[in-house]
Design a protein around this motif. Structure first.
Motif, mmCIF file in Angstrom:
data_model
loop_
_atom_site.group_PDB
_atom_site.id
_atom_site.type_symbol
_atom_site.label_atom_id
_atom_site.label_comp_id
_atom_site.label_asym_id
_atom_site.label_seq_id
_atom_site.Cartn_x
_atom_site.Cartn_y
_atom_site.Cartn_z
ATOM 1 N N VAL A 319 -13.561 0.806 12.981
ATOM 2 C CA VAL A 319 -12.815 1.132 14.198
ATOM 3 C C VAL A 319 -13.763 1.135 15.382
ATOM 4 O O VAL A 319 -14.981 1.236 15.230
ATOM 5 N N ALA A 320 -13.206 1.009 16.560
ATOM 6 C CA ALA A 320 -14.014 1.016 17.780
ATOM 7 C C ALA A 320 -14.714 2.359 17.950
ATOM 8 O O ALA A 320 -14.302 3.382 17.390
ATOM 9 N N GLN A 321 -15.774 2.359 18.722
ATOM 10 C CA GLN A 321 -16.439 3.617 19.097
ATOM 11 C C GLN A 321 -15.692 4.150 20.314
ATOM 12 O O GLN A 321 -15.906 3.694 21.436
ATOM 13 N N TRP A 322 -14.838 5.115 20.055
ATOM 14 C CA TRP A 322 -13.947 5.582 21.121
ATOM 15 C C TRP A 322 -14.712 6.200 22.278
ATOM 16 O O TRP A 322 -14.242 6.160 23.431
ATOM 17 N N LYS A 328 -8.739 5.421 23.690
ATOM 18 C CA LYS A 328 -9.372 6.447 22.865
ATOM 19 C C LYS A 328 -8.844 6.524 21.442
ATOM 20 O O LYS A 328 -9.313 7.336 20.656
ATOM 21 N N LYS A 329 -7.871 5.725 21.085
ATOM 22 C CA LYS A 329 -7.391 5.683 19.707
ATOM 23 C C LYS A 329 -6.547 4.426 19.502
ATOM 24 O O LYS A 329 -6.072 3.808 20.456
ATOM 25 N N TRP A 391 -17.736 -1.740 20.575
ATOM 26 C CA TRP A 391 -18.541 -1.458 19.391
ATOM 27 C C TRP A 391 -19.992 -1.773 19.740
ATOM 28 O O TRP A 391 -20.285 -2.842 20.294
ATOM 29 N N SER A 392 -20.918 -0.895 19.410
ATOM 30 C CA SER A 392 -22.330 -1.218 19.631
ATOM 31 C C SER A 392 -22.794 -2.183 18.549
ATOM 32 O O SER A 392 -22.341 -2.125 17.399
ATOM 33 N N LYS A 466 -5.245 -0.348 9.301
ATOM 34 C CA LYS A 466 -5.932 -0.834 8.095
ATOM 35 C C LYS A 466 -7.225 -1.552 8.438
ATOM 36 O O LYS A 466 -8.012 -1.891 7.564
ATOM 37 N N GLY A 467 -7.450 -1.782 9.667
ATOM 38 C CA GLY A 467 -8.666 -2.451 10.130
ATOM 39 C C GLY A 467 -9.401 -1.531 11.084
ATOM 40 O O GLY A 467 -9.360 -0.316 10.887
ATOM 41 N N PRO A 468 -9.985 -2.095 12.137
ATOM 42 C CA PRO A 468 -10.119 -3.523 12.360
ATOM 43 C C PRO A 468 -11.013 -4.174 11.294
ATOM 44 O O PRO A 468 -12.049 -3.610 10.930
#
Length: 490
Positions: A319-322, A328-329, A391-392, A466-468
């Motif tokens: 998942v993304a770094q919120w 944020k989600k 994402w870093s 279910k991802g990313p």
């Protein structure tokens, strides 16, 4: 040299449809016969030639990174009228197909040997000014190998510059050079580097690979050499690569020697159940059992059983770094870009860096950060409209490393003697860890994509993700994963 034929995906699919129609029209035709007939009708010798032409086109559609010319905008760089004119003659288009294919094949050779590398391209202006931008890919490579950390370096080449040994490798020569690693005083001090004598080794537009070995830099001009050919004969390049591989495989060779000793006779089971094989081998190797998730033997995972590993197209989920993201989600992304499909509200789509998808979403790489953006087209030009998630590069490389550690897959046979189980070690398949520094460039080139799988259930209104899922087509595995090696133990 005659140009190798290529066909697009749409052509390839059209050929398959033609074969399907033929098979319906002539019931006596097998599927293979129909494909062969379509191939010949379209001036290909056979269907394999059609498939090869399609695969070649897929290779050639991966873009070569643009030249890096950030340094010309810094205050410390003065350009003459001639040099200003030269900037207009820097490479504006992709490499021609023959050169591009040579570079791609050379990159695959390095990847298959598990040799981590980064790339740079000298420019006309850079060669004249003795300046190269240290791009993010190069900086990440230096950090991964603990060679150099630009972020910890002060500005000023005289006060804070670092010099290291470097070598230009050709089939017949290992030419000594020096590399200067520095940040200029101008502006923010964007990282730079320069190799003494580079102009004699590589011309503007050359695709040059950097390999870090024993705190020195070794350069290969991938535009000039054919690594597959060079590695089949005795020369300077092969000697270096053999030395590199001997050093990098030292732990694997040590473990392989120990397993060969264990394979001389069956080992007695120390446990029962599904984990018996692995636990018994670890016990025989003197590895103390614990609950750690770290690799079993000096960085190498041990997996045992009668089956073999299978390649999967999903590399990892993340998942993304919120905290880095405007959204944020996952639910917020779904609400903005989702659609109704059947009874549920979904966002099932693939994100690429090459072009927006049907939801107008695209990837963008900013330094070492992967960003997801929405886009819009104005006057025929694509514009980034809204930053969605980030994402870093560090996190993504960490996830890739966690999911695909260097592994020994040990095959055994089982026998029982007087009610006691024994395991005979038969073979080892050695799968090496992926080349971490290639992850972001492959995302940037569109080779690695990401799937959103977000859904709000109509039954309970809950949102699930279910991802990313970060994915790579299996035909491109050899750009990221070294070739597995299998060893018989008896």
């Amino acid at each position: 040299m005659s140009k190798q034929p290529t066909i697009t995906r749409s052509q390839y699919e059209r050929f398959k449809q033609q074969a399907k129609k033929l098979k319906k029209q002539y019931s006596h035709l097998s599927q293979d016969d129909a494909l062969q007939r379509v191939a010949k009708e379209n001036k290909f010798g056979n269907w394999k030639a059609v498939t090869n032409a399609y695969k070649l086109n897929q290779k050639l559609t991966v873009p070569t990174p643009d030249v890096s010319m950030d340094f010309v905008h810094d205050d410390d760089i003065e350009l003459s009228e001639e040099e200003e004119l030269n900037i207009k003659h820097e490479r504006q288009q992709d490499l021609d197909d023959d050169l591009k294919l040579k570079v791609i094949n050379n990159k695959k050779e390095l990847a298959q040997l598990a040799i981590e590398f980064s790339m740079f391209e000298p420019t006309i202006t850079g060669l004249k000014k003795s300046i190269l931008d240290a791009t993010q890919t190069v900086r990440t490579h230096f950090e991964l190998t603990n060679l150099h950390f630009y972020e910890q370096q002060g500005q000023g080449s005289d006060e804070h510059g670092v010099k290291k040994k470097a070598y230009f490798l050709t089939p017949t020569q290992r030419i000594e050079s020096k590399v200067s690693l520095y940040r200029p005083k101008a502006k923010k001090g964007d990282p730079r580097m320069w190799f003494s004598g580079l102009g004699e080794f590589a011309s503007a537009g050359s695709q040059v690979a950097i390999i870090v070995f024993k705190d020195s830099l070794y350069l290969l001009n991938l535009s000039e050499v054919n690594l597959e050919t060079e590695l089949q004969s005795s020369n300077i390049i092969k000697t270096f690569i053999n030395e590199y591989l001997y050093e990098s495989n030292s732990v694997a060779n040590e473990l392989l020697d120990k397993l060969r000793i264990l394979a001389k006779q069956p080992i007695q089971a120390t446990h029962q159940g599904d984990t018996a094989v692995g636990m018994s081998i670890e016990h025989a190797l003197g590895i103390i059992a614990n609950s750690s998730k770290l690799p079993d033997y000096k960085g190498i995972e041990l997996k045992s059983g009668r089956g073999s590993s299978k390649n999967r197209s999903t590399l990892f989920a993340q998942v993304a770094q919120w905290e880095l993201s405007p959204y944020k989600k996952s639910a917020e992304i779904l609400d903005k870009f989702g659609y109704f499909r059947e009874e549920d509200f979904k966002l099932y789509c693939t994100i690429s860096s090459q072009k927006p998808n049907s939801q107008s979403l695209i990837f963008k790489v900013d330094n070492d950060q992967l960003q997801e953006w929405s886009t819009q087209t104005e006057n025929g030009k694509l514009k980034y409209k809204e930053h969605i998630a980030s994402w870093s590069g560090h996190l993504l490389r960490q996830r890739l490393k966690e999911k695909h550690a260097e592994t020994f897959w040990i095959e055994v046979s089982s026998t029982f003697v007087n009610g006691i189980e024994y395991f005979q070690l038969l073979s080892v398949t050695h799968t090496k860890a992926p080349l971490l520094n290639q992850l972001i460039p492959l995302i940037q080139n569109g080779v690695i994509t990401m799937d959103h799988l977000i859904k709000r259930s109509s039954k309970n209104n809950r949102v699930s993700e279910k991802g990313p899922l970060f994915k790579i087509d299996q035909k491109n595995f050899d750009l990221l994963f070294p070739e597995p090696m299998k060893y018989k133990l008896i």
